[in-house]
Design an enzyme around this catalytic site. Structure first.
Site, short mmCIF file in Angstrom:
data_model
loop_
_atom_site.label_atom_id
_atom_site.label_comp_id
_atom_site.label_asym_id
_atom_site.label_seq_id
_atom_site.Cartn_x
_atom_site.Cartn_y
_atom_site.Cartn_z
N LEU A 37 0.86 -1.18 0.00
CA LEU A 37 0.00 0.00 0.00
C LEU A 37 0.90 1.24 0.00
CD1 LEU A 37 -2.84 1.28 0.28
CD2 LEU A 37 -2.52 1.15 2.76
N LYS A 38 0.58 2.19 -0.85
CA LYS A 38 1.37 3.43 -0.95
C LYS A 38 0.42 4.61 -0.65
CE LYS A 38 4.55 5.85 -3.98
NZ LYS A 38 5.30 5.82 -5.22
N PRO A 39 0.12 4.84 0.63
CA PRO A 39 -0.84 5.88 0.99
C PRO A 39 -0.16 7.18 1.45
CG PRO A 39 -0.44 4.55 2.90
CD PRO A 39 0.46 4.02 1.78
N SER A 110 8.32 5.72 0.50
CA SER A 110 8.40 5.69 -0.96
C SER A 110 8.43 7.14 -1.41
CB SER A 110 7.19 4.95 -1.54
OG SER A 110 7.27 4.94 -2.95
#
Length: 173
Positions: A37-39, A110
């Site tokens: 997940l890239k939140p 990220s």
């Protein structure tokens, strides 16, 4: 980060959006163990009158994740969301401190803008600045690696443009 919303509002909508994403992924039969997940981190809006602490950001972010991300997901790789390099690192460090409850996922970074701003500033497109840019990248990567472990001490705070915001109003990808 656009808006005047407070931390509770950001947390509520982060939970709703992530929960909806995982609901759709389940319906499609996606193997969650093979996903990341890239939140966003849960932060107040740029125009919010109240400025919250890294500990408050971390508590709101972890709570939102605990309520919406299945334990099968192996990792969460945060965007910097217009934060300065240093703010993003400090908030990541806060996310990895003890006392925030169960976190079955790796909480890491990220970052794009918040990892590269000082590096690009050191390089300036000039061959003679390559070593300085490499040193800056190593410093920022080490700082974020330490933050990933909850062990960042602030040693990179004054390097390059670490404290300059990367926020751009109405930024679109």
């Amino acid at each position: 980060m656009d808006g005047a919303h407070d931390l509770a509002t950001a947390q509520k909508w982060t939970e709703k959006v992530i929960a909806a994403c995982y609901s759709a992924l389940r319906l499609q039969g996606v193997l969650l163990e093979g996903t990341l997940l890239k939140p966003n981190m849960v932060l107040e809006g740029a125009d919010c009158k109240t400025k919250y602490s890294p500990a408050a950001h971390a508590a709101a972010t972890v709570t939102a994740l605990q309520r919406s991300v299945p334990v099968a997901v192996p990792g969460i790789t945060f965007l910097s969301g217009g934060q300065s390099e240093e703010d993003a690192t400090i908030n990541l460090n806060a996310l990895n401190q003890p006392g925030l409850g169960y976190r079955p996922w790796s909480l890491t970074f990220s970052f794009g803008r918040a990892l590269q701003k000082s590096v690009l500033g050191a390089w300036k497109g000039k061959k003679e600045n390559v070593k300085a840019a490499q040193d800056m990248l190593l410093l920022r990567a080490r700082a974020n690696g330490d933050a990933n472990l909850g062990k960042y001490t602030g040693y990179a705070a004054n390097a390059g443009s670490a404290n300059q915001s990367t926020y751009v109003k109405n930024y679109a990808y």
